[in-house]
Every structure is written in structure tokens, then in C-alpha cells.
Design an enzyme around this catalytic site. Structure first.
Site, PDB file in Angstrom:
ATOM      1  N   GLU A   1      -4.999   7.431   7.557  1.00 41.53           N
ATOM      2  CA  GLU A   1      -4.033   8.578   7.613  1.00 41.53           C
ATOM      3  C   GLU A   1      -4.768   9.984   7.155  1.00 41.53           C
ATOM      4  OE1 GLU A   1      -0.833   7.820   8.972  1.00 41.53           O
ATOM      5  OE2 GLU A   1       0.291   9.424   8.100  1.00 41.53           O
TER       6      GLU A   1
ATOM      7  N   LYS B   1       2.220   4.364   1.386  1.00 42.03           N
ATOM      8  CA  LYS B   1       2.519   5.092   2.782  1.00 42.03           C
ATOM      9  C   LYS B   1       2.131   6.518   2.791  1.00 42.03           C
ATOM     10  CE  LYS B   1       5.562   4.738   6.649  1.00 42.03           C
ATOM     11  NZ  LYS B   1       5.273   5.862   7.080  1.00 42.03           N
TER      12      LYS B   1
ATOM     13  N   ARG C   1       4.014  -3.811  17.355  1.00 38.50           N
ATOM     14  CA  ARG C   1       4.920  -3.634  16.130  1.00 38.50           C
ATOM     15  C   ARG C   1       4.912  -4.580  15.449  1.00 38.50           C
ATOM     16  NH1 ARG C   1       7.363   0.964  14.921  1.00 38.50           N
ATOM     17  NH2 ARG C   1       7.238   1.900  17.131  1.00 38.50           N
TER      18      ARG C   1
ATOM     19  N   GLU D   1       0.950  -1.143  -0.021  1.00 37.76           N
ATOM     20  CA  GLU D   1      -0.056   0.017  -0.063  1.00 37.76           C
ATOM     21  C   GLU D   1       1.034   1.357   0.154  1.00 37.76           C
ATOM     22  OE1 GLU D   1      -4.041  -1.200   2.492  1.00 37.76           O
ATOM     23  OE2 GLU D   1      -2.390  -0.407   3.481  1.00 37.76           O
TER      24      GLU D   1
ATOM     25  N   GLU E   1       5.497   8.585   1.288  1.00 34.11           N
ATOM     26  CA  GLU E   1       6.710   8.325   1.910  1.00 34.11           C
ATOM     27  C   GLU E   1       7.403   6.977   1.538  1.00 34.11           C
ATOM     28  OE1 GLU E   1       7.637   9.094   6.538  1.00 34.11           O
ATOM     29  OE2 GLU E   1       5.801   8.419   5.880  1.00 34.11           O
TER      30      GLU E   1
HETATM   31  N1  LIG Z   1      -1.298   2.322   3.935  1.00 36.36           N
HETATM   32  C1  LIG Z   1      -0.749   2.473   5.166  1.00 36.36           C
HETATM   33  N2  LIG Z   1      -1.020   1.642   6.322  1.00 36.36           N
HETATM   34  C2  LIG Z   1      -0.825   1.752   7.442  1.00 36.36           C
HETATM   35  N3  LIG Z   1      -0.068   2.874   7.963  1.00 36.36           N
HETATM   36  C3  LIG Z   1       0.046   3.786   7.057  1.00 36.36           C
HETATM   37  C4  LIG Z   1      -0.193   3.946   5.712  1.00 36.36           C
HETATM   38  N4  LIG Z   1       0.071   5.089   5.252  1.00 36.36           N
HETATM   39  C5  LIG Z   1       0.498   5.795   6.151  1.00 36.36           C
HETATM   40  N5  LIG Z   1       0.586   5.007   7.268  1.00 36.36           N
HETATM   41  C6  LIG Z   1       1.030   5.815   8.312  1.00 36.36           C
HETATM   42  O1  LIG Z   1       2.532   5.271   8.627  1.00 36.36           O
HETATM   43  C7  LIG Z   1       2.799   4.884   9.931  1.00 36.36           C
HETATM   44  C8  LIG Z   1       3.975   4.173  10.045  1.00 36.36           C
HETATM   45  O2  LIG Z   1       5.090   4.560   9.726  1.00 36.36           O
HETATM   46  P1  LIG Z   1       6.127   5.711  10.119  1.00 36.36           P
HETATM   47  O3  LIG Z   1       7.379   5.652   9.885  1.00 36.36           O
HETATM   48  O4  LIG Z   1       5.182   7.070   9.710  1.00 36.36           O
HETATM   49  O5  LIG Z   1       5.813   5.377  11.791  1.00 36.36           O
HETATM   50  P2  LIG Z   1       5.745   6.527  12.970  1.00 36.36           P
HETATM   51  O6  LIG Z   1       4.575   7.242  12.998  1.00 36.36           O
HETATM   52  O7  LIG Z   1       7.225   7.354  12.551  1.00 36.36           O
HETATM   53  O8  LIG Z   1       6.027   5.556  14.045  1.00 36.36           O
HETATM   54  P3  LIG Z   1       7.242   4.503  14.328  1.00 36.36           P
HETATM   55  O9  LIG Z   1       8.507   5.056  13.816  1.00 36.36           O
HETATM   56  O10 LIG Z   1       7.149   4.521  15.816  1.00 36.36           O
HETATM   57  O11 LIG Z   1       6.784   3.471  13.901  1.00 36.36           O
HETATM   58  C9  LIG Z   1       1.106   4.636  10.469  1.00 36.36           C
HETATM   59  O12 LIG Z   1       1.287   4.912  11.877  1.00 36.36           O
HETATM   60  C10 LIG Z   1       0.425   5.503   9.864  1.00 36.36           C
HETATM   61  O13 LIG Z   1       0.366   6.655  10.574  1.00 36.36           O
HETATM   62 MG   LIG Z   2       4.298   9.002   9.715  1.00 35.22          MG
END
Ligand SMILES: Nc1ncnc2c1ncn2[C@@H]1O[C@H](COP(=O)(O)OP(=O)(O)OP(=O)(O)O)[C@@H](O)[C@H]1O
Ligand SMILES: [Mg+2]
Ligand SMILES: [Mg+2]
Length: 761
Positions: free
Chosen positions: A464, A393, A582, A391, A563
């Protein structure tokens, strides 16, 4: 100053900066490549080789209550057995002086705290907890909920939004005023002892008392703390001090008048002093080594034992204890609210909980999290032979949308205080932290009903929120989203439009979906909603196992301002939704991953160095730390001076200087070296996202030192953004840092530093 690639460590660079350069000289500089080449050309930075054995760390409790990351089932079974033998040991009550029906004495809770504080053995901690809870269950079950909340140092479930975390200066003032000692003496003591809890205990025990106030009860303390936490408005500080003084004056009546013999702070960590624990609760940190997960386990054990004794007069069997634990963990993961669970458990018994407690709209669950990866090949290795989906991100803010339409049959009394609640339904948006964001996104709540298909009466949606360019019809960078106001937003006045990208459905029309496969949940999601351009979309995806196709998806995602990719298991039990975990079954692949690291870190600001030149009035560099969830300490990991604009440095100066403290907190693990001391120290409050070129071992820092022997430090750390959605104890954990370091080293060993790059931007 010119950035000389390959010659400086991140921290050295900061040191240089302090000699008269500005913090963002290197804006836009050390890219990953330079950093990597620097690694080759700088052998002095090569980390010490760590043997396998050294890397085997103690099992660590995760901050996320339930995430039993990679738990070894055999070890778990063994510890179950041990725990049971400890539990069945002596049958004596931990605190004899309280009669059935009496409110639980606060001294009883403090006695248990003190016993917990005296040991580092997990099983003993659980046993102390469980025995105390059994006594509460037998004598004053009505207080169980309050006791459990105080044990995890909370006043209410997270979504209620009531928090302690009172600043040191207010507490010192209250200690001084309530014990008749001058602020100067309190400060001197604090300098000496370094632990405000102990300072309070000492001040109290030296104080002659004229009269004996009524002993504190757990309920009374909880109510006072609640009042203090909720005090706002004019004169709030004075009123808070007043509240704290009152509490402290009523504390430790059993020691009152005994002079300095009362408490010997050098012995037994200050003993069961009530003042000590009150002060720590006010600070927001009990520091007993008591993880939230241990309390949950102890609670289930206590309830099973109690129920068995009531029914059969005997101890419960090991099997029953294990069943109870599984039950409570599973219930709590879907419904993380002791306020709901405990009354139901007391009424119906622990094994009947499923009939009364399930995932429900209005009570946010902790979101499932992803593991970082460094490359597509790593993803293919991990998911070999499985069907998975890739998916996009999206780079915005995690949001959990809870909804019950007004004409649905479900009515829950325990919904969060929400905009929609008074009209009968539920309509809430929760953050990753379970904070209620409904006031930030009234525009989403307003539009929501239009996205819902007619038969959709209730749901919990994982998504999101992303800033949206209405003219160009595309996703905007994260920074745009951050310019939105956080509170009291009026839907008509919204300047930054958001689009919601939904990627999971956890509950639909009265039924929890978390245990269904992801393929089924995605099907349900598709069936329940209508997409609306620029407002509500399902996350874009492709189901493929082909490296080239994944590569193309990744590139497309980046073109669409995302991202990178989230790669998720599609079928079978592994693809279920795992709240708060996690999980290995969700992998993130970021476009700008750096070899060996793969992800950014979220770190807590502990200290700062004054800038030089025209920046002498601001901080020019900062000391950052990760969080050790096991010991509940902050471990330093780097100095940082890169990535800050002038405007942001000015803003940080204003915000941080309100949070300075005279001395590092006792729960800061940092180098004692004179030259390693920052100019100022702060309360742990702000979390910053930071990128790094790679990780290296350094005696100057303490991150993951327990696991690796030496501390880990970041090379070329660079500030990315403030993480408003993370609390300090949700920062990157020492264990995650150890994992990142180990993975980086294993890559370096197997393939050379950058050999596994299969794409690059
Ligand atoms: N398709 C998707 N499926 C799941 N999460 C998604 C998706 N698109 C965006 N996200 C976001 O990406 C996040 C996970 O990656 P990210 O690197 O942004 O994490 P983070 O918020 O920095 O937290 P951590 O580093 O603690 O994992 C999810 O918590 C969600 O907010
Ligand atoms: Mg994020
Ligand atoms: Mg992150």
C-alpha cells in the site's frame, strides 16, 4: 435545514434538499449512533422479513474472473457433468461457411454472440462458446487469441491500458453518417428503442447498398477497434467517427440490400447483426450475459476436446475436461494474460502449461481482496482454532511492485510497457486494476534498488502506498495522496512524499510464492528487503488471538493514522495468496464500522438532480447504483446529497456533464416511477465511495432485488471519495449488497441493532 434524526430516509432527505437546501447542510452530521437510534424509533423503516428460501440466490459469476466465492463442490461437479453432456451433443459446427486457414469471419463470432444472447442458461452459454472455440481451433487456430479477447470485450490485457467505451454521441453521429440517416432520426430511434446496438442494426438493414464490401473478419474488426481506441490528439473525435463509419459500412453485408426484411429488431433481440455487436463493443459492453469466467472455462473445455479429437479421434473424458479447467484457471490466476497463455497452449498443449506459464514479473495479477467484518468478535468466530495475524490496515493506494534487476537471468518479452524495460530489467508499479502506475510513482521506482538486499534479483511485492509527513514522520490521510499528479510525474518535483508499506511477497528470485503459507511468505519478505524510514516499511502487525490484545492493536493502528486491521490466516493451505479472490482468509476490521454494515460501498453515478437556490447551475444530488455481475446491469441503490463540498460539486458538474446521455441505458435497472427519474442521466463512468448507516428494503431501488425480492437502499448515504482505482464494473456488486443486508438482518435478529459493538470511537 435541521437534520431530524429518525424521521427521514436518505432518499427522502435528498427529495427535501431539492426543495431549496444545499447538499452539504449535514456535513458532519448523521453519525452512526443517531442513525441507529433512528432505526429503533422509525418502525416504518423496518425492513420486510425475508425468509431463508428467498435469500438463496442463484450462483453468480463474480466480476473477478476467478473468484469462485464459496462455490459448492457438489453443485460444481453436477454442472460439470451436465456441461459435458451438452458439449458432446450435436457435433455440427456453429458456423459452416468458413474454410480451414481462412481468417475467422466476424459473422461467425456474431452468430455465436447471438446464440448466447438468446439464452440465460449458463450451461448453454458455455456450450455455444466452447463449440465455436473448437471450430476456431480446428480451422484457424492463429485467430484464437483475438477471438477470445473479443469475447471478453477486450482489445488487450488490462495492463496494456487500451480501452473502448466510446460516448453515445460519437456513435450516433457515425451511425447516422454511415447509413445516410439524419442525427434527429437516430436520436428518435434511440429514444424509442433505447439500445444503440439495435438502432445501428435497424439503420443498417433499411439501407439500400450500391456495392457489396468485403465481409468483415474478426481480426480486421479487432484492428479497427484498436485504432479507434488509440486515436488521440487534434481532431481525434472526427477521426474516431471516421473509423466507426468505416466499420459500420462494412458490417452486415449479408443483409445489405435486403431492405427492412434484413433485421427485425423486435424479433430475436436483433439477431446476429454485426452492426449491433460492433456498436456494443464500441460502447464497451457486449451485454450477452457472458462472464469472463465462462469464457475461460469454455476455452479450457474447447482445447481439451480439440486435443482429444486430434489425438484419439474421440471426445475427451469428463475427467480430462475437469483437469483442463483446473489447469487453465490456476494458470490464469497467476498470469492473467491470454496474449501469453494462448500461444503457449497452442504450442505445448493445455496440460503442459505449467512448464511454460507461471507468475512472472511484468504481468500484474489481480490482487487478493478481503471480506468485511463488523467486529472483533466476528473475527474471532470466523478464525476460531486457527493462528492468525492482525496487520495495520493502511489507507492509501494498493500497489503491486514488479521488479527484475538488470543482472537477473530472467528475461520476459511480455513485460508491461515500462520505464525500466528498455534497459533490460523490469520495474513497474501496478494498481489494483492492473493499470500501470509507473508514471505516477517514478520516485518509488527510483528508490526501489536501495530497499532491496543484495541477493534479491526479482520479486513481486504487494503493498500500500501511503502519503507520508516528512517533518512529523507519520502517515498522512488518504486525501493527501490523492493530491498527487497521476501522470508524467517527475521524481524531482514530487510534492507529496509516499511511504510504501509492504504486506506480502508473491514472487522472489524466479520462484512464485503464492502457494506457500503466509508465515513463510512474510519470512521471505523480511529476508529480501531493508526497511528505510519514511520510504519503505513492512506492515506493522501482532500475532494474537486475544480479544483485548486485538482491541489494543486496533486502537494503536488508528493512532498511527490507519483505517483499522487486516486479519489474516497464518498457516496451512488456507493462508496461501488467492489472486483475484475476495477471501474468507483475509478479514478487514475498520475503526469506523457501522453496526450491521461494516464497510463502505463503491457505487456508480447514473444520474443527477439539479441543485436549488444558489446551486441551480450544479447538480445537488445524485442517483447511485451497484453492479450486477451476473446480468451485467447497474441496479440503483440510493439518491445521495450529503458529504459534498461546494468545490467538489462544481468539479463533478464539469466532469459529469460531459457524460450525459438522453435516456437511461438499457442495462440500467431503475424504478420506472415518474418521481424517481433524475433530471439527467450519465454514461456509467464514475465510482464513488459511500458510507451508509444501514441498509433497508425499498420498492424505489433495484439493488439485489433478484436475491431479496425487493431492492435494497442505503439509509443516510454519505459521499466519502472518488474511487479512481475502480472501474464501474468493479463497483460493489449486488451480491455483496445482498450479503451485507443479510448479515445486518441476522445481527439485528440475534442481538438487537447495536448489541454486538465491542468497541466504539
Ligand atoms: N496490511 C494490509 N494487508 C492487505 N491490504 C491492506 C493492508 N493495509 C492496507 N491495505 C489495503 O486495504 C485494502 C482492502 O480494504 P479496503 O476496504 O480499503 O478495500 P477497498 O479498496 O475499498 O476494496 P473493496 O471494498 O472492494 O474490498 C487492500 O486492497 C489494500 O489496498
Ligand atoms: Mg483502502
Ligand atoms: Mg471498500
Amino acid at each position: 435545514m435541521q437534520f431530524r434524526s429518525g424521521t427521514l430516509k436518505g432518499d427522502e432527505k435528498v427529495a427535501l434538499k431539492r426543495k431549496g437546501t444545499t447538499a452539504d447542510d449535514n456535513e458532519g452530521s448523521p453519525p452512526a449512533k443517531k442513525a441507529r437510534s433512528s432505526k429503533k424509533s422509525a418502525p416504518q423503516n423496518t425492513p420486510t422479513v425475508v425468509t431463508e428460501k428467498e435469500l438463496v440466490s442463484e450462483p453468480e459469476e463474480d466480476a473477478e474472473v476467478l473468484s469462485s466465492e464459496d462455490e459448492d463442490p457438489e453443485a460444481a461437479a453436477e454442472s460439470q457433468e451436465k456441461l459435458q453432456s451438452v458439449l458432446k451433443g450435436s457435433g455440427k459446427d456453429p458456423y459452416p461457411d468458413w474454410k480451414a486457414g481462412d481468417p475467422v469471419p466476424f459473422a461467425a463470432l456474431c452468430t455465436t454472440y447471438s446464440k448466447i444472447e438468446m439464452t440465460t442458461k449458463r450451461l448453454e452459454i458455455s456450450a455455444h462458446c466452447s463449440k465455436f472455440l473448437q471450430q476456431v481451433l480446428r480451422l484457424t487456430p492463429d485467430d484464437l487469441q483475438v477471438v477470445v479477447l473479443l469475447m471478453i470485450n477486450k482489445l488487450a490485457a488490462d495492463y496494456v491500458g487500451i480501452e473502448l467505451g466510446i460516448g453515445e454521441s460519437l456513435i450516433m453521429k457515425a451511425i447516422g453518417e454511415s447509413t445516410g440517416r439524419s442525427l434527429a432520426i437516430i436520436k428518435a430511434d434511440q429514444k424509442d428503442i433505447g439500445d444503440l446496438g439495435l438502432v445501428a442494426a435497424k439503420s443498417r438493414s433499411n439501407q439500400p447498398t450500391m456495392f457489396k464490401p468485403k465481409p468483415l473478419t474478426v481480426r480486421g474488426v479487432q484492428e479497427s477497434l484498436m485504432t479507434i481506441a488509440q486515436t488521440e490528439g487534434k481532431g481525434a473525435q472526427e477521426r474516431k467517427v471516421g473509423g466507426i463509419k468505416k466499420l459500420l459500412s462494412a458490417a452486415d453485408t449479408q443483409f445489405a440490400g435486403k431492405g427492412s426484411k434484413g433485421i427485425d429488431i423486435t424479433k430475436d433481440k436483433g439477431g446476429p447483426s454485426e452492426s449491433k455487436f460492433i456498436v456494443r463493443m464500441l460502447e464497451g459492453k457486449l451485454r450477452l450475459g457472458l462472464a469472463e469466467k465462462s469464457v475461460l472455462v469454455a476455452l479450457s473445455n474447447a482445447v481439451v476436446m480439440h486435443e482429444s479429437k486430434v489425438k484419439t479421434g474421440k471426445d475427451a473424458s469428463g475427467q480430462k475436461i475437469a483437469e483442463g479447467e483446473r489447469m487453465l484457471k490456476s494458470i490464469y490466476s497467476e498470469l492473467p494474460s491470454y496474449e501469453v497463455i494462448i500461444p503457449e497452449m497452442l504450442k505445448h498443449g493445455i496440460m503442459k502449461l505449467r512448464d511454460h506459464c507461471n507468475l512472472r514479473p511484468g504481468v500484474p495479477l489481480k490482487p487478493m481482496l478481503a471480506k468485511p467484518t463488523k467486529s472483533i468478535t466476528e473475527v474471532l468466530d470466523r478464525f476460531e482454532g486457527k493462528d492468525f495475524t492482525c496487520e495495520y490496515k493502511y489507507d492509501g493506494e494498493r500497489a503491486q511492485i514488479h521488479y527484475v534487476s538488470k543482472d537477473a537471468d530472467e528475461v520476459f518479452a511480455t513485460a508491461a510497457p515500462s520505464a525500466g524495460k528498455s534497459e533490460g530489467g523490469v520495474s513497474n508499479i501496478f494498481s489494483r486494476n492492473s493499470e500501470d502506475l509507473s508514471k505516477k510513482y517514478p520516485d518509488i521506482l527510483q528508490r526501489l534498488p536501495a530497499w532491496v538486499k543484495p541477493g534479491t534479483k526479482s520479486f513481486v511485492l504487494d503493498c500500500e502506498t501511503v502519503a507520508w509527513d516528512v517533518k512529523e514522520k507519520k502517515v498522512l490521510p488518504f486525501q493527501q495522496l490523492m493530491t498527487r499528479k497521476r501522470k508524467d510525474v517527475k521524481a524531482e518535483e514530487v510534492t507529496v512524499q509516499v511511504c510504501v508499506f509492504a504486506f506480502d511477497l508473491l514472487y522472489l528470485n524466479g520462484e512464485a510464492l503464492v502457494n506457500k503459507s503466509f508465515r513463510e511468505r512474510r519470512e521471505a519478505l523480511r529476508g529480501a528487503f531493508n526497511e528505510t524510514e519514511g520510504e519503505f516499511k513492512l506492515a506493522q502487525y501482532g500475532n494474537t488471538n486475544e480479544l483485548e490484545e486485538i482491541q489494543i492493536l486496533l486502537e494503536d493502528s488508528v493512532k498511527a493514522s490507519c483505517e483499522g486491521l487486516m486479519v489474516k490466516m497464518l498457516d496451512g493451505p488456507e493462508s496461501s495468496y488467492e489472486p483475484s479472490k475476495r477471501s474468507q482468509n483475509w478479514l478487514k476490521v475498520k475503526k469506523d464500522y457501522l453496526s450491521g454494515v461494516g464497510d463502505s460501498l463503491d457505487l456508480v453515478v447514473l444520474g443527477a438532480y439539479f441543485g436549488k437556490g444558489k446551486r441551480t447551475s450544479w447538480y445537488g444530488a445524485f442517483l447511485l447504483a451497484c453492479y450486477n455481475t451476473n446480468k451485467q446491469t447497474y441496479e440503483t441503490v440510493c439518491n445521495i446529497g450529503t458529504g459534498f463540498s461546494e468545490a467538489i460539486l462544481e468539479e463533478f458538474h464539469t466532469k459529469l456533464s460531459e457524460n450525459t446521455i438522453d435516456h437511461p441505458k438499457p442495462f440500467y435497472s431503475h424504478s420506472a416511477g415518474n418521481k424517481d427519474q433524475p433530471d439527467v442521466w450519465f454514461e456509467p463512468k464514475f465510482v464513488w465511495e459511500v458510507k451508509t448507516a444501514d441498509l433497508t428494503l425499498s420498492p424505489r431501488y433495484k439493488a439485489a432485488a433478484d436475491q431479496l425480492g425487493k431492492g435494497v437502499s442505503l439509509r443516510f448515504p454519505r459521499f466519502i471519495k472518488v474511487r479512481e482505482d475502480k472501474k464501474p464494473d468493479q463497483a460493489t456488486s449486488s451480491r455483496q449488497i445482498a450479503e451485507m443486508y443479510q448479515r445486518q438482518e441476522s445481527v439485528a435478529k440475534n442481538k438487537g441493532p447495536a448489541a454486538d459493538d465491542d468497541f466504539e470511537y
